[in-house]
Structures are given as structure tokens and as C-alpha cells.
Design a protein around this motif. Sequence first.
Motif, PDB file in Angstrom:
ATOM      1  N   TYR A  15       0.833  -1.213   0.000  1.00  0.00           N
ATOM      2  CA  TYR A  15       0.000   0.000   0.000  1.00  0.00           C
ATOM      3  C   TYR A  15       0.865   1.260   0.000  1.00  0.00           C
ATOM      4  CZ  TYR A  15      -3.842   3.130   1.163  1.00  0.00           C
ATOM      5  OH  TYR A  15      -4.768   4.135   1.128  1.00  0.00           O
ATOM      6  N   ARG A  16       1.845   1.294   0.923  1.00  0.00           N
ATOM      7  CA  ARG A  16       2.686   2.487   1.050  1.00  0.00           C
ATOM      8  C   ARG A  16       3.570   2.702  -0.171  1.00  0.00           C
ATOM      9  NH1 ARG A  16       3.375   0.928   6.859  1.00  0.00           N
ATOM     10  NH2 ARG A  16       5.062  -0.392   6.118  1.00  0.00           N
ATOM     11  N   GLY A  17       3.959   1.610  -0.802  1.00  0.00           N
ATOM     12  CA  GLY A  17       4.852   1.703  -1.951  1.00  0.00           C
ATOM     13  C   GLY A  17       4.171   2.119  -3.239  1.00  0.00           C
ATOM     14  N   GLY A  18       2.893   2.395  -3.160  1.00  0.00           N
ATOM     15  CA  GLY A  18       2.172   2.864  -4.341  1.00  0.00           C
ATOM     16  C   GLY A  18       1.870   1.775  -5.352  1.00  0.00           C
ATOM     17  N   GLU A  19       1.884   0.505  -4.895  1.00  0.00           N
ATOM     18  CA  GLU A  19       1.639  -0.609  -5.818  1.00  0.00           C
ATOM     19  C   GLU A  19       0.237  -0.543  -6.422  1.00  0.00           C
ATOM     20  OE1 GLU A  19       3.309  -3.735  -7.850  1.00  0.00           O
ATOM     21  OE2 GLU A  19       4.278  -2.541  -6.283  1.00  0.00           O
ATOM     22  N   ILE A  20      -0.725  -0.137  -5.606  1.00  0.00           N
ATOM     23  CA  ILE A  20      -2.100  -0.028  -6.103  1.00  0.00           C
ATOM     24  C   ILE A  20      -2.177   1.043  -7.189  1.00  0.00           C
ATOM     25  CG2 ILE A  20      -4.475   0.586  -5.479  1.00  0.00           C
ATOM     26  CD1 ILE A  20      -3.936  -0.625  -2.728  1.00  0.00           C
ATOM     27  N   GLN A  21      -1.573   2.183  -6.921  1.00  0.00           N
ATOM     28  CA  GLN A  21      -1.574   3.267  -7.904  1.00  0.00           C
ATOM     29  C   GLN A  21      -0.907   2.823  -9.206  1.00  0.00           C
ATOM     30  OE1 GLN A  21       0.342   6.836  -6.561  1.00  0.00           O
ATOM     31  NE2 GLN A  21       0.094   7.887  -8.498  1.00  0.00           N
ATOM     32  N   LYS A  22       0.229   2.115  -9.102  1.00  0.00           N
ATOM     33  CA  LYS A  22       0.943   1.649 -10.298  1.00  0.00           C
ATOM     34  C   LYS A  22       0.086   0.686 -11.111  1.00  0.00           C
ATOM     35  CE  LYS A  22       5.431   2.049  -8.026  1.00  0.00           C
ATOM     36  NZ  LYS A  22       6.509   1.286  -7.353  1.00  0.00           N
ATOM     37  N   ASN A  23      -0.624  -0.192 -10.424  1.00  0.00           N
ATOM     38  CA  ASN A  23      -1.459  -1.173 -11.119  1.00  0.00           C
ATOM     39  C   ASN A  23      -2.670  -0.537 -11.794  1.00  0.00           C
ATOM     40  OD1 ASN A  23      -0.049  -3.593 -10.749  1.00  0.00           O
ATOM     41  ND2 ASN A  23      -0.885  -3.880  -8.702  1.00  0.00           N
ATOM     42  N   LEU A  24      -3.143   0.580 -11.231  1.00  0.00           N
ATOM     43  CA  LEU A  24      -4.352   1.206 -11.760  1.00  0.00           C
ATOM     44  C   LEU A  24      -4.070   2.302 -12.781  1.00  0.00           C
ATOM     45  CD1 LEU A  24      -6.523   1.419  -8.505  1.00  0.00           C
ATOM     46  CD2 LEU A  24      -6.905  -0.075 -10.469  1.00  0.00           C
ATOM     47  N   GLU A 214      -8.377  -7.712   7.307  1.00  0.00           N
ATOM     48  CA  GLU A 214      -8.887  -6.346   7.138  1.00  0.00           C
ATOM     49  C   GLU A 214      -7.993  -5.574   6.170  1.00  0.00           C
ATOM     50  OE1 GLU A 214     -12.041  -3.906   7.936  1.00  0.00           O
ATOM     51  OE2 GLU A 214     -11.697  -5.796   8.999  1.00  0.00           O
ATOM     52  N   SER A 215      -6.696  -5.763   6.295  1.00  0.00           N
ATOM     53  CA  SER A 215      -5.752  -5.080   5.415  1.00  0.00           C
ATOM     54  C   SER A 215      -5.900  -5.553   3.967  1.00  0.00           C
ATOM     55  CB  SER A 215      -4.317  -5.320   5.900  1.00  0.00           C
ATOM     56  OG  SER A 215      -3.402  -4.612   5.112  1.00  0.00           O
ATOM     57  N   ILE A 216      -6.067  -6.862   3.781  1.00  0.00           N
ATOM     58  CA  ILE A 216      -6.284  -7.400   2.430  1.00  0.00           C
ATOM     59  C   ILE A 216      -7.593  -6.860   1.859  1.00  0.00           C
ATOM     60  CG2 ILE A 216      -6.714  -9.511   1.088  1.00  0.00           C
ATOM     61  CD1 ILE A 216      -4.885 -11.004   3.028  1.00  0.00           C
ATOM     62  N   ALA A 217      -8.633  -6.821   2.695  1.00  0.00           N
ATOM     63  CA  ALA A 217      -9.941  -6.328   2.241  1.00  0.00           C
ATOM     64  C   ALA A 217      -9.874  -4.848   1.867  1.00  0.00           C
ATOM     65  CB  ALA A 217     -10.992  -6.551   3.329  1.00  0.00           C
ATOM     66  N   ASP A 218      -9.118  -4.054   2.631  1.00  0.00           N
ATOM     67  CA  ASP A 218      -8.965  -2.625   2.315  1.00  0.00           C
ATOM     68  C   ASP A 218      -8.437  -2.459   0.892  1.00  0.00           C
ATOM     69  OD1 ASP A 218      -9.888  -1.492   4.649  1.00  0.00           O
ATOM     70  OD2 ASP A 218      -7.922  -1.442   5.612  1.00  0.00           O
ATOM     71  N   GLN A 219      -7.402  -3.228   0.574  1.00  0.00           N
ATOM     72  CA  GLN A 219      -6.745  -3.066  -0.722  1.00  0.00           C
ATOM     73  C   GLN A 219      -7.581  -3.664  -1.853  1.00  0.00           C
ATOM     74  OE1 GLN A 219      -2.465  -3.888  -0.579  1.00  0.00           O
ATOM     75  NE2 GLN A 219      -2.467  -3.479   1.610  1.00  0.00           N
ATOM     76  N   LEU A 220      -8.151  -4.826  -1.639  1.00  0.00           N
ATOM     77  CA  LEU A 220      -8.972  -5.434  -2.696  1.00  0.00           C
ATOM     78  C   LEU A 220     -10.259  -4.652  -2.939  1.00  0.00           C
ATOM     79  CD1 LEU A 220      -8.639  -9.309  -2.251  1.00  0.00           C
ATOM     80  CD2 LEU A 220      -7.890  -7.912  -4.177  1.00  0.00           C
ATOM     81  N   ILE A 222     -10.488  -1.424  -2.959  1.00  0.00           N
ATOM     82  CA  ILE A 222     -10.116  -0.330  -3.869  1.00  0.00           C
ATOM     83  C   ILE A 222     -10.025  -0.854  -5.297  1.00  0.00           C
ATOM     84  CG2 ILE A 222      -8.310   1.323  -4.484  1.00  0.00           C
ATOM     85  CD1 ILE A 222      -7.674   1.481  -1.437  1.00  0.00           C
ATOM     86  N   TYR A 223      -9.362  -2.000  -5.470  1.00  0.00           N
ATOM     87  CA  TYR A 223      -9.293  -2.593  -6.804  1.00  0.00           C
ATOM     88  C   TYR A 223     -10.683  -2.919  -7.342  1.00  0.00           C
ATOM     89  CZ  TYR A 223      -4.194  -3.269  -6.786  1.00  0.00           C
ATOM     90  OH  TYR A 223      -2.843  -3.075  -6.802  1.00  0.00           O
ATOM     91  N   SER A 224     -11.566  -3.378  -6.453  1.00  0.00           N
ATOM     92  CA  SER A 224     -12.912  -3.774  -6.883  1.00  0.00           C
ATOM     93  C   SER A 224     -13.670  -2.634  -7.535  1.00  0.00           C
ATOM     94  CB  SER A 224     -13.712  -4.302  -5.681  1.00  0.00           C
ATOM     95  OG  SER A 224     -13.151  -5.505  -5.194  1.00  0.00           O
ATOM     96  N   ILE A 225     -13.361  -1.402  -7.141  1.00  0.00           N
ATOM     97  CA  ILE A 225     -14.021  -0.234  -7.724  1.00  0.00           C
ATOM     98  C   ILE A 225     -13.693  -0.104  -9.208  1.00  0.00           C
ATOM     99  CG2 ILE A 225     -14.136   2.297  -7.647  1.00  0.00           C
ATOM    100  CD1 ILE A 225     -13.378   2.056  -4.635  1.00  0.00           C
ATOM    101  N   PHE A 226     -12.490  -0.543  -9.584  1.00  0.00           N
ATOM    102  CA  PHE A 226     -12.002  -0.295 -10.942  1.00  0.00           C
ATOM    103  C   PHE A 226     -11.866  -1.550 -11.794  1.00  0.00           C
ATOM    104  CE2 PHE A 226     -10.518   3.095  -8.165  1.00  0.00           C
ATOM    105  CZ  PHE A 226     -10.984   4.210  -8.848  1.00  0.00           C
TER     106      PHE A 226
END
Length: 327
Positions: A15-24, A214-220, A222-226
Motif C-alpha cells: 500500500y505504502r509503496g504505491g503498488e495499487i496506484q501503479k497497477n491502476l 482487514e488489510s487485504i480487504a482494504d486493498q482489494l 479499492i481494486y474492486s471499484i475499478f
Amino acid sequence: MEDLKQIKEKLMDIYRGGEIQKNLENKNDQRDIIYYYTNVFALKNILENETLWFSSGKYMNDSTDLNYSIGLIREISDEILANERQKSCENGLEMYEKDVFLKEKVELLIEKIDNKLNNVFLLSTSKSPDSLTLWANYSTHDGYNIGMEKPKVKSMIEGTERFSIFCYDVIYDQKRQNEIIREYISILYNDLRPKYLLEKDEYAREYINGEILESIADQLSIYSIFIKNPSFKQEEEYRIALVNLDERDIRDILKFRISNGVFIPYIEIKFNNSEDNEVRLLPLKEVTIGPKNSLDIAEYGLKNMFEMANYNINEIAINKSSIPLRY
């Protein structure tokens, strides 16, 4: 327990490393105009009040929208278990324990994701300036679409209180979707499962069921939105999401509109809080008139509306859809 905290830290690093942002992020598409398709009544409200409505993600036109990723989570989990059974030399009891673990944790994870998606409000725009599909879906062919400057829209809503803002292209590519989800299910199965099944400490098990899931659900979530069904690829959707991550009380700003006999919750975002209507801040670049609106006075009326509402008509292009519809 230290091993479990390291797994939690691994998730936080993603999350902190911006992996979600990079993937999206879609760095291959640099188009700066996004298009919002709507009917004439909604357009009037947008122009007069400089507001956009973000509807609850659970009430989108596609009934499977935010739940699409949940189906993928189940499919990938089943696939991991099927592959494990094929190559496993373990006895039936050990394989049964693995099955039960993953199925139970996946259902718990899905429940957490589903609850988090209740706190998502969306504005669905498109990168397509003249889409037959979107004219049909959102304006019965005789509406309008407004073209807005994407960078300005993003910067103007980033100060919205009580919400985290996420603005990305929708991912339709199923290979990318599967890669994203598989990474998290693999952490669940390969990293957490051995520790959970060997761990006798109830506190440690609660830590897995609680903080780590909870941490996995937080990140997934966000992905689920897109992540969206590839069948809708022609929409070229660019989605802007307001996410109430901290589950704050928003009843004072929650409103309802009626569509097809249903009360739909929405949040109204105002682009101009000034009482001075001489200055318009909505970042409009163009408006396109729908393909079935062939009246000559449609463009004239739109220009009149702009002038009366103090928009700079010289900075806004008015276009007519190029799609040839007779009726």
C-alpha cells in the motif's frame, strides 16, 4: 506472532509503496478530457449549480458492477485449490484442512470487502466523446455529454472532506484482473495458511481473521471499484470514486434521488462554493448534443443557457454527435 506481523508489514508495504496506484494507472492513455453523458434536466442542474452527483456504488446501472471482483476472488481461490489437489501427495485430512481454511477465509474476506463497498460513491465518465452505447444508456440518444478537463476535476475534488479520492481508468483486461487478485489470494494461501493451521494461540488466529484480513480487504476493495466485466469495454470508463475509508458519519451530506422507482443515495460535490456567480469554476471544455436531438434550436438554446449562467461561451466548444441516427 512475529511472522504474522511481518506479513502485515508486507501488505502495508504494498500500500505504502504505491503498488495499487501503479497497477491502476494507465500511462499509455494521455487523454485529458473526460465525458459525462446525461439528460437535459441533469445538465441544467450541473450548469446552474456547478455540482456533480456521486451515486452509491451499490446502485450502478450494471447490477453486477462492484460485485464482479467478488466472483473473480471465488474463481481464483477454487483454481488454486484445484491445482493443489492435482499435485498434492498429502493425505485426505491435510488437503481437507487446506480446503476448509481457504474457503472460510475467502468468505470472511468477501464479507469485509462487501461491507467496505457500501461506503463508495462513484461518478462514471468516459474517454469516448461520442459513444452510441453511452448515448443509449444514459440519455436515450437525445441528451448531452459534457467534456471536462480531467486534471482540474481531480484537483478540485481532492479537498473533499471525509472521503479518500481515487480516479482511474476501469480495468477490463481479465489477465490483469486475475494477476491483481491472485497476488492477494496467494498471500492468504501460501503465507497465512501454514501459520494459521499450525498456530494454537487463539490471539494469533484472531489477528489473522482481524487485522490481516482487514488489510487485504482494504486493498482489494479499492481494486474492486475499478475492475469491471470485459463485456463493458466499449464504454472506456474513467471512474472517480469517493471512498469513506474511515466509515465516518455522512448522514448530514447524504441525499437521495429517484430512478426507475428506486431511492438511490448520492453525494453532491460542488465545484464552486462562492456566492459570486460571475466566476464559474466547473472545468468545462466542450458539450456534445446527442444524435437524436436534431432540432436546430438545441445548439442555440445551449448557448443561451451558457450566457445566462455566466459561462465563457468562447472557451466551450459545442459539438453535434456524428452518429447518424434517423429515429
